[in-house]
Enzyme design. Structure first.
Site, short mmCIF file in Angstrom:
data_model
loop_
_atom_site.label_atom_id
_atom_site.label_comp_id
_atom_site.label_asym_id
_atom_site.label_seq_id
_atom_site.Cartn_x
_atom_site.Cartn_y
_atom_site.Cartn_z
N PRO A 119 0.77 -1.36 -0.13
CG PRO A 119 0.06 -1.18 2.15
CD PRO A 119 0.85 -1.78 0.92
CB ALA A 159 -2.96 4.08 4.81
CE1 TYR A 164 0.90 7.49 10.16
CE2 TYR A 164 1.09 5.47 8.57
CZ TYR A 164 1.46 7.05 8.95
OH TYR A 164 2.02 7.81 7.90
#
Length: 370
Positions: A23, A57, A183
């Site tokens: 990603p 994401a 994150y």
């Protein structure tokens, strides 16, 4: 025979080869909605010959975006915006499609990279208040996040569940939970960012609790889908999250039915010291693969076909994922197959492109010329 081009399965998901497209955030959504850029960008990658395409994401709540340009899946409108992109890929490519569901935590509300990538204060246009396990900013001078309370944790967990249900409605093949790169889920895991004194902080078991709860909730919401997680195996900071804790976490995920683990590193602290080099994260993937039976995806400066082949042949990972190398060369799997003497899927419109010396690269083709 090239191992890179042998079939493989991530739990229920059957793949034609062992190449995944990692990603890669594009920061090109409109209030979280997919745009023409996603049609062009994901469309070209879908024709690459890789077996698995992982969509960037994708935020499960508005405040979970890294930037105002992040893709989202927090409403049915966001699902509908992605639907034409998915439909176009399905019409023209056999590639399997996953989405990385994410919440940026304290690293949210940031400018897009080509505008500097700096934290945007809540008082500034397009900025918002960030949330995190603890009221500890990512870097000095950045927004102090709000420490999540019980209601906040439940809100985010429900956001992941709702996004998983929309993923199913889109007809995607897999979900990757983003537990890496500093994150939110990674912030709970790391003692550098998690300074809570309740059941979600302190001991390793407590720090793992919320990420594992999110995983279990998503697995329950999408019972027939392939569900895995991306982690940062090391913070590259003394006293932070490390490979020993990553192995423990991987075993907990495995026991809960996780179908794969995608092993990256770093991102939780600006104090990190990363020895960047070819395949610099593969040793982490190898350790986790050795100590669990979960399919393991290695990633990080994998750029050459022989390098990818060696990673697989030596048992360091079960699959490889490419990011920047795939952006630079969206036909990387074609060239890898040519170099390794393998075959790769390509749309018939492109069959005439194969060089004469690789005339069986796309299999047995019968082409006429008018």
């Amino acid at each position: 025979m090239s191992m890179l081009f042998t079939p493989y399965a991530l739990g229920p998901l059957q793949l034609t080869n062992r190449i995944a497209i990692a990603p890669m955030c594009q920061y090109s959504a409109d209030e979280g909605l997919a745009t023409d850029w996603h049609m062009i960008h994901l469309g070209q990658l879908a024709l690459s010959g890789a077996a698995l395409l992982i969509i960037e994401a994708t935020a499960v709540t508005p405040e979970g975006r890294i930037s105002p340009g992040d893709l989202g899946l927090w409403s049915d409108a966001h699902r509908e915006a992605l639907l034409p992109v998915v439909a176009a890929i399905r019409r023209h490519s056999p590639i399997k499609i996953a989405v990385q569901l994410a919440h940026a935590g304290r690293k949210a509300s940031s400018a897009v990279p080509w505008e500097g990538g700096a934290n945007i204060a809540p008082s500034e246009p397009r900025g918002w208040q960030t949330v995190a396990p603890s009221a500890v900013p990512h870097a000095e001078g950045e927004t102090v996040p709000l420490a999540l309370d019980t209601d906040g944790l439940q809100h985010i967990k429900q956001g992941f569940v709702d996004a998983a249900l929309r993923t199913q409605a889109l007809g995607l093949d897999a979900i990757e939970l983003h537990g890496a790169h500093g994150y939110l889920l990674h912030e709970f895991l790391s003692p550098l960012s998690n300074q809570r004194e309740d059941d979600y902080g302190g001991s390793l078991a407590n720090r793992m609790r919320f990420p594992l709860e999110v995983f279990e909730a998503v697995r329950a919401a999408a019972p027939g889908m392939c569900v895995g997680m991306r982690i940062s195996a090391s913070d590259w900071v003394e006293g932070g999250w490390d490979i020993e804790q990553s192995v423990r976490f991987a075993k907990e995920l495995e026991g809960r039915g996780c179908h794969f683990i995608h092993v990256s590193s770093g991102g939780v602290s600006p104090q990190q010291k990363i020895p960047v080099g070819a395949g610099y994260q593969i040793a982490f993937a190898e350790r986790i693969k050795r100590e669990t039976s979960m399919p393991t995806i290695g990633v990080g400066l994998i750029t050459e076909p022989q390098q990818a082949e060696h990673i697989l042949q030596s048992g360091q990972a079960d699959m490889v994922a490419l990011a920047r190398a795939m952006l630079y060369n969206p036909r990387w799997p074609w060239h890898a197959a040519a170099e390794l003497g393998a075959q790769v899927a390509a749309p018939p419109q492109y069959w005439r492109s194969q060089p004469h010396q690789y005339k069986t690269l796309f299999g047995e083709t019968r082409l006429g010329q008018r």
